[in-house]
Scaffold this motif. Structure first.
Motif, PDB file in Angstrom:
ATOM      1  N   CYS A 246       0.818  -1.220   0.000  1.00 41.88           N
ATOM      2  CA  CYS A 246       0.000   0.000   0.000  1.00 41.88           C
ATOM      3  C   CYS A 246       0.848   1.264   0.000  1.00 41.88           C
ATOM      4  CB  CYS A 246      -0.947  -0.001   1.198  1.00 41.88           C
ATOM      5  SG  CYS A 246      -2.061  -1.413   1.233  1.00 41.88           S
ATOM      6  N   THR A 247       1.977   1.246  -0.679  1.00 41.98           N
ATOM      7  CA  THR A 247       2.836   2.418  -0.779  1.00 41.98           C
ATOM      8  C   THR A 247       3.068   2.760  -2.243  1.00 41.98           C
ATOM      9  OG1 THR A 247       4.852   1.066  -0.761  1.00 41.98           O
ATOM     10  CG2 THR A 247       4.038   1.875   1.368  1.00 41.98           C
ATOM     11  N   ALA A 248       3.555   3.975  -2.473  1.00 44.14           N
ATOM     12  CA  ALA A 248       4.014   4.352  -3.801  1.00 44.14           C
ATOM     13  C   ALA A 248       5.468   3.921  -3.925  1.00 44.14           C
ATOM     14  CB  ALA A 248       3.876   5.864  -3.998  1.00 44.14           C
ATOM     15  N   LYS A 249       5.738   3.007  -4.801  1.00 38.86           N
ATOM     16  CA  LYS A 249       7.071   2.416  -4.900  1.00 38.86           C
ATOM     17  C   LYS A 249       8.120   3.443  -5.331  1.00 38.86           C
ATOM     18  CE  LYS A 249       9.492  -1.518  -6.928  1.00 38.86           C
ATOM     19  NZ  LYS A 249       9.377  -2.686  -7.828  1.00 38.86           N
ATOM     20  N   VAL A 250       9.264   3.425  -4.645  1.00 33.39           N
ATOM     21  CA  VAL A 250      10.382   4.292  -5.014  1.00 33.39           C
ATOM     22  C   VAL A 250      11.092   3.680  -6.217  1.00 33.39           C
ATOM     23  CG1 VAL A 250      12.567   5.281  -4.263  1.00 33.39           C
ATOM     24  CG2 VAL A 250      10.659   5.136  -2.657  1.00 33.39           C
ATOM     25  N   LEU A 251      11.231   4.439  -7.291  1.00 26.33           N
ATOM     26  CA  LEU A 251      11.784   3.926  -8.534  1.00 26.33           C
ATOM     27  C   LEU A 251      13.234   4.322  -8.773  1.00 26.33           C
ATOM     28  CD1 LEU A 251       8.719   4.670 -10.857  1.00 26.33           C
ATOM     29  CD2 LEU A 251       9.256   2.537  -9.668  1.00 26.33           C
ATOM     30  N   ASP A 252      13.592   5.557  -8.435  1.00 31.95           N
ATOM     31  CA  ASP A 252      14.926   6.025  -8.805  1.00 31.95           C
ATOM     32  C   ASP A 252      15.219   7.328  -8.063  1.00 31.95           C
ATOM     33  OD1 ASP A 252      17.349   6.116 -10.038  1.00 31.95           O
ATOM     34  OD2 ASP A 252      16.588   6.524 -12.056  1.00 31.95           O
ATOM     35  N   HIS A 253      16.446   7.790  -8.185  1.00 30.27           N
ATOM     36  CA  HIS A 253      16.804   9.107  -7.666  1.00 30.27           C
ATOM     37  C   HIS A 253      18.045   9.583  -8.406  1.00 30.27           C
ATOM     38  CE1 HIS A 253      20.274   7.480  -5.594  1.00 30.27           C
ATOM     39  NE2 HIS A 253      20.579   8.692  -5.173  1.00 30.27           N
ATOM     40  N   GLY A 254      18.374  10.839  -8.216  1.00 30.24           N
ATOM     41  CA  GLY A 254      19.564  11.391  -8.854  1.00 30.24           C
ATOM     42  C   GLY A 254      19.694  12.863  -8.516  1.00 30.24           C
ATOM     43  N   GLU A 255      20.498  13.576  -9.295  1.00 32.42           N
ATOM     44  CA  GLU A 255      20.658  15.023  -9.136  1.00 32.42           C
ATOM     45  C   GLU A 255      20.533  15.691 -10.490  1.00 32.42           C
ATOM     46  OE1 GLU A 255      24.021  16.441  -7.051  1.00 32.42           O
ATOM     47  OE2 GLU A 255      23.695  15.205  -5.266  1.00 32.42           O
ATOM     48  N   GLU A 256      19.874  16.826 -10.491  1.00 30.08           N
ATOM     49  CA  GLU A 256      19.700  17.625 -11.705  1.00 30.08           C
ATOM     50  C   GLU A 256      20.077  19.057 -11.363  1.00 30.08           C
ATOM     51  OE1 GLU A 256      18.790  18.016 -15.761  1.00 30.08           O
ATOM     52  OE2 GLU A 256      18.614  16.175 -14.562  1.00 30.08           O
ATOM     53  N   ALA A 257      21.128  19.559 -11.998  1.00 27.57           N
ATOM     54  CA  ALA A 257      21.614  20.919 -11.723  1.00 27.57           C
ATOM     55  C   ALA A 257      21.919  21.101 -10.234  1.00 27.57           C
ATOM     56  CB  ALA A 257      20.608  21.959 -12.205  1.00 27.57           C
ATOM     57  N   GLY A 258      22.480  20.069  -9.610  1.00 27.04           N
ATOM     58  CA  GLY A 258      22.857  20.142  -8.207  1.00 27.04           C
ATOM     59  C   GLY A 258      21.729  19.929  -7.225  1.00 27.04           C
ATOM     60  N   ARG A 259      20.519  19.679  -7.719  1.00 24.79           N
ATOM     61  CA  ARG A 259      19.367  19.482  -6.840  1.00 24.79           C
ATOM     62  C   ARG A 259      18.956  18.008  -6.857  1.00 24.79           C
ATOM     63  NH1 ARG A 259      14.879  23.821  -8.433  1.00 24.79           N
ATOM     64  NH2 ARG A 259      13.890  22.876  -6.605  1.00 24.79           N
ATOM     65  N   PRO A 260      18.978  17.329  -5.704  1.00 23.27           N
ATOM     66  CA  PRO A 260      18.558  15.923  -5.672  1.00 23.27           C
ATOM     67  C   PRO A 260      17.083  15.779  -6.023  1.00 23.27           C
ATOM     68  CG  PRO A 260      19.752  16.536  -3.680  1.00 23.27           C
ATOM     69  CD  PRO A 260      19.440  17.805  -4.398  1.00 23.27           C
ATOM     70  N   TYR A 261      16.758  14.659  -6.620  1.00 23.40           N
ATOM     71  CA  TYR A 261      15.351  14.375  -6.907  1.00 23.40           C
ATOM     72  C   TYR A 261      15.065  12.901  -6.602  1.00 23.40           C
ATOM     73  CZ  TYR A 261      17.025  12.372 -11.366  1.00 23.40           C
ATOM     74  OH  TYR A 261      17.672  11.633 -12.307  1.00 23.40           O
ATOM     75  N   LEU A 262      13.799  12.628  -6.354  1.00 20.87           N
ATOM     76  CA  LEU A 262      13.326  11.293  -6.017  1.00 20.87           C
ATOM     77  C   LEU A 262      12.182  10.943  -6.949  1.00 20.87           C
ATOM     78  CD1 LEU A 262      13.321   8.904  -3.889  1.00 20.87           C
ATOM     79  CD2 LEU A 262      11.504  10.177  -2.735  1.00 20.87           C
ATOM     80  N   VAL A 263      12.229   9.758  -7.533  1.00 19.28           N
ATOM     81  CA  VAL A 263      11.201   9.304  -8.470  1.00 19.28           C
ATOM     82  C   VAL A 263      10.410   8.172  -7.813  1.00 19.28           C
ATOM     83  CG1 VAL A 263      10.712   8.394 -10.767  1.00 19.28           C
ATOM     84  CG2 VAL A 263      12.709   9.876 -10.398  1.00 19.28           C
ATOM     85  N   THR A 264       9.106   8.338  -7.742  1.00 20.98           N
ATOM     86  CA  THR A 264       8.242   7.289  -7.198  1.00 20.98           C
ATOM     87  C   THR A 264       7.132   6.976  -8.190  1.00 20.98           C
ATOM     88  OG1 THR A 264       6.725   8.811  -6.071  1.00 20.98           O
ATOM     89  CG2 THR A 264       8.669   8.092  -4.840  1.00 20.98           C
ATOM     90  N   GLU A 265       6.510   5.850  -7.982  1.00 15.58           N
ATOM     91  CA  GLU A 265       5.339   5.465  -8.765  1.00 15.58           C
ATOM     92  C   GLU A 265       4.269   6.546  -8.648  1.00 15.58           C
ATOM     93  OE1 GLU A 265       1.922   1.959  -8.422  1.00 15.58           O
ATOM     94  OE2 GLU A 265       3.550   2.117  -6.962  1.00 15.58           O
ATOM     95  N   TYR A 266       3.623   6.879  -9.760  1.00 16.43           N
ATOM     96  CA  TYR A 266       2.517   7.833  -9.706  1.00 16.43           C
ATOM     97  C   TYR A 266       1.241   7.090  -9.324  1.00 16.43           C
ATOM     98  CZ  TYR A 266      -1.234  10.942 -10.984  1.00 16.43           C
ATOM     99  OH  TYR A 266      -2.366  11.709 -10.936  1.00 16.43           O
ATOM    100  N   VAL A 267       0.605   7.532  -8.256  1.00 20.01           N
ATOM    101  CA  VAL A 267      -0.631   6.918  -7.771  1.00 20.01           C
ATOM    102  C   VAL A 267      -1.789   7.850  -8.099  1.00 20.01           C
ATOM    103  CG1 VAL A 267      -1.892   6.059  -5.767  1.00 20.01           C
ATOM    104  CG2 VAL A 267       0.587   5.724  -5.919  1.00 20.01           C
ATOM    105  N   ASP A 268      -2.704   7.375  -8.912  1.00 21.55           N
ATOM    106  CA  ASP A 268      -3.865   8.181  -9.257  1.00 21.55           C
ATOM    107  C   ASP A 268      -4.963   7.938  -8.230  1.00 21.55           C
ATOM    108  OD1 ASP A 268      -5.636   9.788 -10.669  1.00 21.55           O
ATOM    109  OD2 ASP A 268      -6.479   8.059 -11.700  1.00 21.55           O
ATOM    110  N   GLY A 269      -5.522   8.984  -7.720  1.00 20.83           N
ATOM    111  CA  GLY A 269      -6.588   8.849  -6.740  1.00 20.83           C
ATOM    112  C   GLY A 269      -6.911  10.187  -6.116  1.00 20.83           C
ATOM    113  N   THR A 270      -7.685  10.144  -5.050  1.00 20.30           N
ATOM    114  CA  THR A 270      -8.094  11.339  -4.332  1.00 20.30           C
ATOM    115  C   THR A 270      -7.398  11.391  -2.982  1.00 20.30           C
ATOM    116  OG1 THR A 270     -10.275  11.264  -5.367  1.00 20.30           O
ATOM    117  CG2 THR A 270     -10.068  12.584  -3.369  1.00 20.30           C
ATOM    118  N   PRO A 271      -6.718  12.488  -2.643  1.00 21.09           N
ATOM    119  CA  PRO A 271      -6.152  12.595  -1.295  1.00 21.09           C
ATOM    120  C   PRO A 271      -7.258  12.486  -0.249  1.00 21.09           C
ATOM    121  CG  PRO A 271      -5.278  14.319  -2.737  1.00 21.09           C
ATOM    122  CD  PRO A 271      -6.401  13.670  -3.479  1.00 21.09           C
TER     123      PRO A 271
END
Length: 530
Positions: free
Chosen positions: A86-111
């Protein structure tokens, strides 16, 4: 579920990119903005294969701290070990222009907060599903050595397949930033932090359990259990045990009471919450596969998907964004028991969530009905206890052997031993991880058309951690261009190819568990050659 008509705009909770927003992050083209918080902005991105993901880009002032970036990398490595509970799976990470980023599964739904604001408190079945799903997510997150620290209604998505917890995996990394970049920086959201988190700065898994109690109370009553006010006012009420749970009843209320205990040592663990919710008692620790089966069975029985928005079908590329190399194909929905009421017709875009159970006769809340309702509730609880126990005892995979036919449902699987340290064209493992490959042949030996789905196939390591297949490749060439999310097999059809998994370099594969359906028992094949 009926197929939805393709839409031409972004999902309702996103907005177009703003001037100054990046257009590309790593291997992803950005097509929308999903939100912004204290850590950074979250974008909707699409990779070259047409797959969509949520990409969180860290703020510049946090990214400027080298210690933060180092710990960020460590925490993402741990987050990738989180089981798909029941989580959004973590897919990847890296840095872009010195700023870290985190990639997760996109979950469609209503907060959850949007749903409550529009339709009020959740109906009983959906409420129990939220309690189970969020407890399952916390169990998986805590088992990976992580603490969410910011569990709140906006971070719980109500999807057609169940509740999903998002925005986790880097919470612990914020410690590095708080001491070096921002004086008085507190991780968490006012009203959803445990009293020791606010008053003493102490954070443990017990703080997540406290947030679970607040969240379930909010979902079941439509209001915060500690009322409204400043951070310190609400923390003082929590510290004194002053909470209002009017509207909750039965075992769920008792669990919420325990979770809101001012003493973190007296709160149950997330796994204890989960086991009591699905079986009525806290038996000895069960394996992750058994717990997953029990959670799936519970959500199948109780989740009211028809009260939630239809799945979002990604739009055609907006002007200025190149089309993906392959057309987007929504993952086939696994077979599910028929719902008690017919599904409402698809809503035209833009879609506004209806009041809960708008198409069904009103249902009485627990604790407010007649004696007959109490008797019915007791029967339901008894059935849940029995079903939960059955989930733990009888949802264990059957054992098979390498290179020998083994059947699960309508599929007959033949699987080889697992080879690790392999190279797959187009897939780069995360730093410190390695790719593992297993050759499979799958034959539909039943009488109905079935879907072979990549995300139902698991690799289990020597720490009893389960990993979803990262890719399913047709044929014998380990090339991402031949990957498929799912394959429809008519009776007699056969699929031959590779399953690609990604595991930490220190983990050792023990078995591969292959499934016909999401709730099937599965067949377990040893990973190593005999």
């Amino acid at each position: 579920m009926q197929e939805q008509t393709r839409r031409t705009q972004l999902p309702s909770r996103s907005e177009p990119l703003r001037p100054g927003d990046p257009r590309v992050i790593g291997e992803y083209e950005l097509v929308g903005r999903l939100g912004e918080g204290g850590m950074g902005a979250v974008y909707l991105g699409r990779d070259d294969g047409g797959r969509y993901a949520a990409i969180k880009v860290i703020r510049e002032e946090l990214a400027a701290d080298e210690g933060f970036r180092a710990r960020f990398r460590d925490e993402v490595r741990n987050a990738r070990r989180v089981a798909s509970f029941c989580t959004a799976k973590v897919l990847d990470h890296g840095e872009e222009a010195g700023r870290p980023y985190l990639v997760t599964e996109y979950v469609d739904g209503t907060p959850l907060d949007d749903y409550i604001e529009t339709g009020g408190a959740l109906p009983d079945g959906t409420l129990h599903g939220v309690a189970v799903g969020v407890a399952a997510a916390l169990t998986a997150i805590h088992a990976a050595g992580l603490i969410h620290r910011d569990l709140k209604p906006p971070n719980v998505m109500l999807s057609v397949s169940g509740p999903r917890v998002i925005d986790f995996g880097i919470a612990r990394a914020t410690d590095a930033a708080s001491g070096h970049t921002q004086a008085g920086f507190v991780v968490g959201t006012p009203g959803w932090m445990a009293p020791e988190q606010v008053l003493l700065g102490e954070v443990s898994t017990a703080a997540d359990v406290f947030a679970w109690g607040c969240l379930v109370a909010f979902a079941g009553t439509g209001r915060h259990p500690h009322g409204t006010g400043t951070v310190m006012t609400m923390a003082a009420r929590a510290e004194n045990g002053e909470h209002d749970l009017t509207g909750l009843a039965g075992p769920l209320r008792a669990l919420v009471e325990r979770a809101l205990n001012p003493d973190p040592a007296r709160r149950p663990q997330a796994q204890e919450l989960l086991l009591e919710l699905v079986s009525g008692a806290a038996p000895a620790a069960a394996s992750p596969s058994a717990a997953q089966a029990a959670v799936d069975a519970e959500l199948t029985r109780n989740w009211q998907a028809e009260a939630l928005p239809p799945p979002w079908i990604p739009p055609s590329p907006p002007q200025g964004v190149r089309a993906p190399t392959r057309a987007y194909e929504p993952a086939p929905m696994p077979p599910r028991p028929a719902p008690p009421r017919p599904m409402p017709p698809p809503h035209p875009a833009p879609w506004t969530p209806p009041p809960p159970m708008a198409q069904a006769p009103p249902r009485q809340r627990r604790g407010r009905g007649c004696m007959g309702c109490l008797i019915a509730a007791a029967v339901v609880v008894g059935l849940m206890v029995v079903a939960g126990i059955v989930g733990y005892r009888y949802f264990q995979p059957t054992d098979g052997q390498q290179n020998q036919p083994a059947r699960d449902g309508q599929f007959t699987f033949v699987a080889s031993s697992v080879s690790c340290g392999v190279t797959v064209r187009g897939i780069k493992p995360y730093t410190g991880n390695r790719l593992c490959r297993v050759r499979i042949t799958v034959t539909n030996t039943g009488t109905d058309t079935r879907t072979l789905s990549r995300d139902r196939q698991k690799l289990v390591d020597d720490g009893d951690v389960s990993y979803d297949a990262r890719a399913m490749v047709k044929g014998g060439a380990a090339d991402v261009r031949n990957t498929s999310q799912a394959k429809v097999l008519t009776p007699g059809d056969k699929f031959t190819g590779l399953l690609i998994f990604e595991i930490p370099a220190t983990a050792q594969p023990v078995s591969v568990v292959l499934h016909d359906a999401a709730l099937s028992k599965g067949v377990r094949i040893p990973a190593r050659a005999n």
